[in-house]
Design an enzyme around this catalytic site. Structure first.
Site, PDB file in Angstrom:
ATOM      1  N   HIS A 125     -44.736   7.964 -33.123  1.00 33.48           N
ATOM      2  CA  HIS A 125     -45.875   8.554 -32.340  1.00 33.48           C
ATOM      3  C   HIS A 125     -47.167   7.904 -32.303  1.00 33.48           C
ATOM      4  CE1 HIS A 125     -48.645  11.847 -31.239  1.00 33.48           C
ATOM      5  NE2 HIS A 125     -47.628  12.481 -30.778  1.00 33.48           N
ATOM      6  N   ASP A 202     -44.707   9.733 -41.999  1.00 31.96           N
ATOM      7  CA  ASP A 202     -45.552  10.881 -40.925  1.00 31.96           C
ATOM      8  C   ASP A 202     -44.243  11.701 -40.812  1.00 31.96           C
ATOM      9  OD1 ASP A 202     -45.835  12.473 -38.698  1.00 31.96           O
ATOM     10  OD2 ASP A 202     -46.170  10.855 -37.332  1.00 31.96           O
ATOM     11  N   GLN A 205     -42.243  15.861 -37.628  1.00 33.56           N
ATOM     12  CA  GLN A 205     -41.179  16.297 -37.034  1.00 33.56           C
ATOM     13  C   GLN A 205     -40.344  16.718 -38.339  1.00 33.56           C
ATOM     14  OE1 GLN A 205     -40.899  17.345 -34.158  1.00 33.56           O
ATOM     15  NE2 GLN A 205     -42.536  16.304 -33.087  1.00 33.56           N
ATOM     16  N   LYS A 228     -46.099  22.903 -36.032  1.00 35.56           N
ATOM     17  CA  LYS A 228     -44.644  22.652 -35.846  1.00 35.56           C
ATOM     18  C   LYS A 228     -43.835  23.431 -36.717  1.00 35.56           C
ATOM     19  CE  LYS A 228     -45.743  17.801 -34.310  1.00 35.56           C
ATOM     20  NZ  LYS A 228     -46.015  18.123 -32.721  1.00 35.56           N
ATOM     21  N   CYS A 366     -45.907  10.957 -26.099  1.00 35.04           N
ATOM     22  CA  CYS A 366     -46.857  10.209 -27.033  1.00 35.04           C
ATOM     23  C   CYS A 366     -46.123   9.174 -28.001  1.00 35.04           C
ATOM     24  CB  CYS A 366     -47.668  11.166 -28.045  1.00 35.04           C
ATOM     25  SG  CYS A 366     -48.553  12.451 -27.044  1.00 35.04           S
TER      26      CYS A 366
HETATM   27  N1  C6P Z   1     -45.999  15.477 -31.472  1.00 35.00           N
HETATM   28  C1  C6P Z   1     -44.612  16.279 -29.593  1.00 35.00           C
HETATM   29  O1  C6P Z   1     -44.466  16.821 -28.468  1.00 35.00           O
HETATM   30  P1  C6P Z   1     -50.718  16.744 -34.305  1.00 35.00           P
HETATM   31  O2  C6P Z   1     -50.955  16.358 -32.640  1.00 35.00           O
HETATM   32  O3  C6P Z   1     -51.972  15.992 -35.068  1.00 35.00           O
HETATM   33  O4  C6P Z   1     -50.360  17.948 -34.876  1.00 35.00           O
HETATM   34  O5  C6P Z   1     -49.286  15.707 -34.353  1.00 35.00           O
HETATM   35  C2  C6P Z   1     -49.212  14.616 -33.965  1.00 35.00           C
HETATM   36  C3  C6P Z   1     -47.784  14.072 -34.027  1.00 35.00           C
HETATM   37  C4  C6P Z   1     -47.615  12.959 -35.133  1.00 35.00           C
HETATM   38  N2  C6P Z   1     -46.521  12.573 -35.464  1.00 35.00           N
HETATM   39  C5  C6P Z   1     -45.418  12.974 -35.049  1.00 35.00           C
HETATM   40  C6  C6P Z   1     -44.025  12.199 -35.161  1.00 35.00           C
HETATM   41  C7  C6P Z   1     -45.509  13.825 -33.983  1.00 35.00           C
HETATM   42  O6  C6P Z   1     -44.594  14.429 -33.205  1.00 35.00           O
HETATM   43  C8  C6P Z   1     -46.699  14.341 -33.341  1.00 35.00           C
HETATM   44  C9  C6P Z   1     -46.977  15.202 -32.442  1.00 35.00           C
HETATM   45  C10 C6P Z   1     -45.802  16.468 -30.370  1.00 35.00           C
HETATM   46  O7  C6P Z   1     -43.904  15.359 -29.879  1.00 35.00           O
HETATM   47  C11 C6P Z   1     -47.184  16.543 -29.506  1.00 35.00           C
HETATM   48  S1  C6P Z   1     -47.718  15.203 -28.912  1.00 35.00           S
END
Ligand code: C6P
Length: 408
Positions: A125, A202, A205, A228, A366
């Site tokens: 991401h 990270d 997910q 999430k 993203c």
């Molecule tokens: N992915 C998706 O639709 P935040 O926004 O900080 O809570 O998470 C960012 C983020 C970081 N790493 C991974 C693997 C992610 O999937 C995400 C967020 C969402 O896939 C929103 S872009």
């Protein structure tokens, strides 16, 4: 038809939003990888906080402040236990994964120099790419990429061949948001440690589907977003090994993160407060604890088992549609299906699905480098949760087929 092992009908009653209609149809919510829905048990905790003990934490001797502080620190312990971190102070509350990664990237600025290398996987991401590019710009280190295979798995030989004594840090997601691939992070961590590199995983997910064990993994940093995993937006955590959190300088200066402030010199608070400047998302942190309780109440293993059944069923249903290609066909996956239909733009499919009450995400998710790898502008992504049903998968498949016929 599929072995649920869970009472899905009862679970769905916990989620008020699942009862609503969209565009005249009962909502089918399949955008769980973007954000999950929130059960009443978590919403109630937020309402209770603002109704009964809203106060700033760690600051007041009065009853409300004590109650809020206790609830917030209890939530930290819930998170610590869930992820089996050795110490509560290794759990830093942040606004989410993006904040957590930027905190580490900022903290390592002084630890890297020209000639050093950092390795980032090809399926990250943007949150796990851009902060490291910025770190490289600040420090003079070089960013290298762990390659990916056409199935959407990491090329582990490619990874091993990039590792050397100049590799100082390795970044990888536990689960890819765009493909659903579960990465072999145990091997990645072990091999990175063999050359002395620090590893940040990270876990944004993975956390909704897999209970990661910080001590067993021996990972240096792990990041999670509460939204999430049935929690609220604007809160998450950074897990960091104590030795690294002690070495890293503070990220932001301000209230709460200090021991003593004099104009001549300020000394910093101990962990975890050193990294928690300012008034945090108090209700969010407490509700994150409630979300963890809720998910554990259902059972992470039962969730993983049911979602695997849903994934297999949905994969087979969608693959029966003419011209449909799935991106991310790895052996280990969470319940994410990224797909396109030959000759049709993903955005058009997503728009038609929305008109039929089905929420999916379309675009690059993203994760633009993944789309570049497959030479596509984006995909349609259906991401499932434990509250989704076989009937919803059937509605998705029928709606995708209808969209295909309309757009062909
Ligand atoms: N992915 C998706 O639709 P935040 O926004 O900080 O809570 O998470 C960012 C983020 C970081 N790493 C991974 C693997 C992610 O999937 C995400 C967020 C969402 O896939 C929103 S872009």
């Amino acid at each position: 038809m599929i072995d649920t092992g869970l009472n899905i009908a009862a679970i769905r009653k916990d989620f008020p939003i699942l009862q609503r209609k969209v565009n005249g149809y009962p909502l089918v919510y399949l955008d769980n990888a973007a954000t999950s829905q929130t059960p009443r048990q978590v919403i109630d905790v937020i309402v209770d906080y603002y109704s009964n003990y809203n106060a700033n934490i760690h600051r007041g001797v009065h009853a409300l402040s004590q109650q809020a502080t206790d609830a917030y620190e209890q939530a930290r312990i819930k998170v610590q236990k869930h992820f089996n971190a050795a110490l509560p102070r290794e759990i830093i509350f942040t606004s989410g994964t993006t904040h957590s990664i930027n905190l580490v990237a900022s903290g390592f600025t002084g630890f890297l120099k020209e000639g050093d290398q950092v390795l980032v996987s090809a399926m990250e991401h943007h949150s796990n790419i851009v902060p490291w590019q910025m770190l490289c710009e600040r420090s003079g280190a070089t960013l290298k990429v762990i390659p990916m295979t056409p199935e959407g798995e990491l090329d582990m030989e490619g990874f091993a061949s990039q590792l050397n004594t100049r590799t100082k840090m390795v970044f990888c997601n536990h689960v890819s948001n765009a493909l659903g691939t579960i990465n072999p992070i145990e091997t990645i961590i072990r091999k990175a440690h063999e050359v002395g590199a620090v590893v940040l995983v990270d876990g944004a997910q993975a956390a909704p589907h897999i209970k990661a064990d910080m001590q067993k993994l021996d990972v240096d940093f792990y990041t999670v977003s509460a939204h999430k995993m049935c929690g609220p937006t604007g809160v998450g955590i950074l897990y960091g090994k104590e030795e690294w959190l002690l070495k890293m300088p503070p990220y932001q200066g301000g209230g709460e993160m200090i021991e003593e402030v004099r104009f001549e010199k300020t000394t910093y608070a101990g962990l975890p407060h050193k990294f928690e400047a300012g008034t945090p998302n108090i209700a969010g942190g407490i509700a994150f604890g409630a979300a963890i309780d809720y998910m554990n109440g259902i059972g992470m293993e039962a969730i993983a088992h049911y979602e695997a059944e849903l994934l297999a069923y949905a994969t087979q249903k969608l693959l029966a549609i003419q011209g449909l290609r799935i991106y991310g066909t790895g052996r280990e996956k969470t319940a994410v299906i990224s797909f396109n239909i030959e000759g049709i733009h993903p955005y058009d499919i997503g728009t038609l699905l929305d008109q039929m009450g089905i929420a999916v995400r379309t675009g690059h998710h993203c994760a633009q480098p993944i789309m570049d790898y497959f030479k596509i502008p984006g995909t349609v992504r259906a991401s499932f949760s434990f509250y989704n049903t076989v009937e919803e998968v059937d509605r998705l498949a029928a709606a995708v087929e209808k969209a295909r016929q309309m757009l062909s």
